[in-house]
Write an enzyme that holds these catalytic residues in place. Sequence first.
Site, PDB file in Angstrom:
ATOM      1  N   LYS A 204    -115.963  35.486  51.337  1.00 54.28           N
ATOM      2  CA  LYS A 204    -114.786  35.290  50.501  1.00 54.28           C
ATOM      3  C   LYS A 204    -113.791  36.437  50.701  1.00 54.28           C
ATOM      4  O   LYS A 204    -114.174  37.601  50.758  1.00 54.28           O
ATOM      5  CB  LYS A 204    -115.197  35.176  49.035  1.00 54.28           C
ATOM      6  CG  LYS A 204    -116.099  33.961  48.773  1.00 54.28           C
ATOM      7  CD  LYS A 204    -116.488  33.858  47.328  1.00 54.28           C
ATOM      8  CE  LYS A 204    -117.434  32.684  47.109  1.00 54.28           C
ATOM      9  NZ  LYS A 204    -116.819  31.388  47.433  1.00 54.28           N
ATOM     10  N   HIS A 262    -126.548  37.928  46.117  1.00 54.81           N
ATOM     11  CA  HIS A 262    -125.138  37.871  45.764  1.00 54.81           C
ATOM     12  C   HIS A 262    -124.670  39.056  44.912  1.00 54.81           C
ATOM     13  O   HIS A 262    -123.729  39.762  45.279  1.00 54.81           O
ATOM     14  CB  HIS A 262    -124.838  36.580  44.999  1.00 54.81           C
ATOM     15  CG  HIS A 262    -125.076  35.331  45.788  1.00 54.81           C
ATOM     16  ND1 HIS A 262    -124.957  35.278  47.159  1.00 54.81           N
ATOM     17  CD2 HIS A 262    -125.419  34.081  45.402  1.00 54.81           C
ATOM     18  CE1 HIS A 262    -125.225  34.048  47.572  1.00 54.81           C
ATOM     19  NE2 HIS A 262    -125.511  33.319  46.530  1.00 54.81           N
TER      20      HIS A 262
END
Length: 511
Positions: A204, A262
């Site tokens: 991202k 994550h």
Amino acid sequence: MGSSRSKQKAKVAPSTTLFLFGAHGDLVKRLLMPALYNLTRDGLIGDDLHIVGVDHNAISDADFARKLEDFIRQEAAGKVAEGGKEPLDPALWGGLAKRITYIQGDFLDDSTYADIATKIESTGTRNAVFYMATAPRFFSEVAKRLGSSGLMVEGEDEGQEYFRRVVIEKPFGHDLPSAVALNTCLLKVMSEKQIYRIDHYLGKETVQNILVSRFSNGLFESFWNNHYIDHVQITAAETVGVETRGSFYETTGALRDMVPNHLFQLLAMVAMEPPAAFGADAVRGEKAKVIGAIRPWSEMEALANSVRGQYAENTLGGKSVAGYREEDRVAPDSTTETYVALKVMVDNWRWVGVPFYLRTGKRMSVRDTEIAIYFKPAPYAQFRDTDVDHVAPNFLRIQIQPDEGMWFDLQAKKPGPTLDTQSIELGFAYKDFFEMQPSTGYETLIYDCMAGDQTLFQRADNIENGWRAVQPFIDAWAKHPSVEMYKAGEDGPAAANELLALDGRRWQQLG
């Protein structure tokens, strides 16, 4: 970082044969093939990329390509109906589809790997990437057979070096011992430079921008330490439940699913020391160090610094929403957590004394992945006897999804004769400054794998340090498996608020 990250200046990826193990799975259909199409659209992969699906189902090359096309068009149909662009350019997809083929084979059968070797010879390029879009139980088995069949051997062909690489999706193990065992297995048949452990969060743009913002702006780095920062909050909130993944979630839970990969990767980007260079080894080395500096809690400390939650049924928007225990393939008395909140400490010179609060959960009020960096209050002696001595702290909010951007919250005087303040936001949303092409988050990572840039991929020591940091929670919860209930649509159980309240703090409001 490694490569320039400028899409306009990036070179076309080298010729590659990309093998997708688990070709009929959702990962290939929903994310990998759309990402490959987007890379083709952006001119980052050329006509010498060959895509080969590998799975046990029988299907022809043409039917496999058609199945992928139908799925992508169906998924994008809603966007087109709302005025979006045609999801697939017929000419662009047609060129890509011609280079999509299929191998029917059992992952545990040596003949499958003989067919793969034959396919490599037929494509005209010796470069090969093997993407394990499979269930985790196949990771070691496929790796062993890639090694024993000689498919991981790199070398030269007509004076040109060729590469062999493996991409592995999370979960990278189930706990510390299994993560060590997986890494040991992989490193017996290939080198670390051939392994690309992928975490799609790192694809991202906003996550990558954390490093750029920190290390290219002197303003940030000058106060990025425990002298000025009070605490850090990292949140990954989802509105969806476990959907069709009940059996997977029962053996995994929110901690294993989200934290050692994550959330710890986001923590590492925020907390790492400046690397000597933006090359893969330097960046990954600093990330491994900071994850390795997370304080190992004792059993009682782990219980005191964590909250396990599970969503219960509720009525939202006039519709009944099932609780986790009512979901398909979930035990009616399950104590698996769908929400977790943790307090961790990073014991190094920069961060000693600064708590990092992490939370992630399903069926929360909004979809929101963000980092909030709270700064210590300014001295308010000059504002004594006014309301200003109770103003909210400044914080920097880095939102990763759904609306990528960065905002700085500070105090300003409200117009008028009295000394009243109000919080205002300074910042930017990516969509306001850049043309954001549709993406899955995998485009940069797939491109980097073919280009040989490991900067955004996890190294073995990073993986193991992450599991080492969460192992105390796993062990403590095994002995004390109770969960706090929260209603679907709420932002976790009340105990999560108490976790911060004990330190005189509170969670950043979501959304």
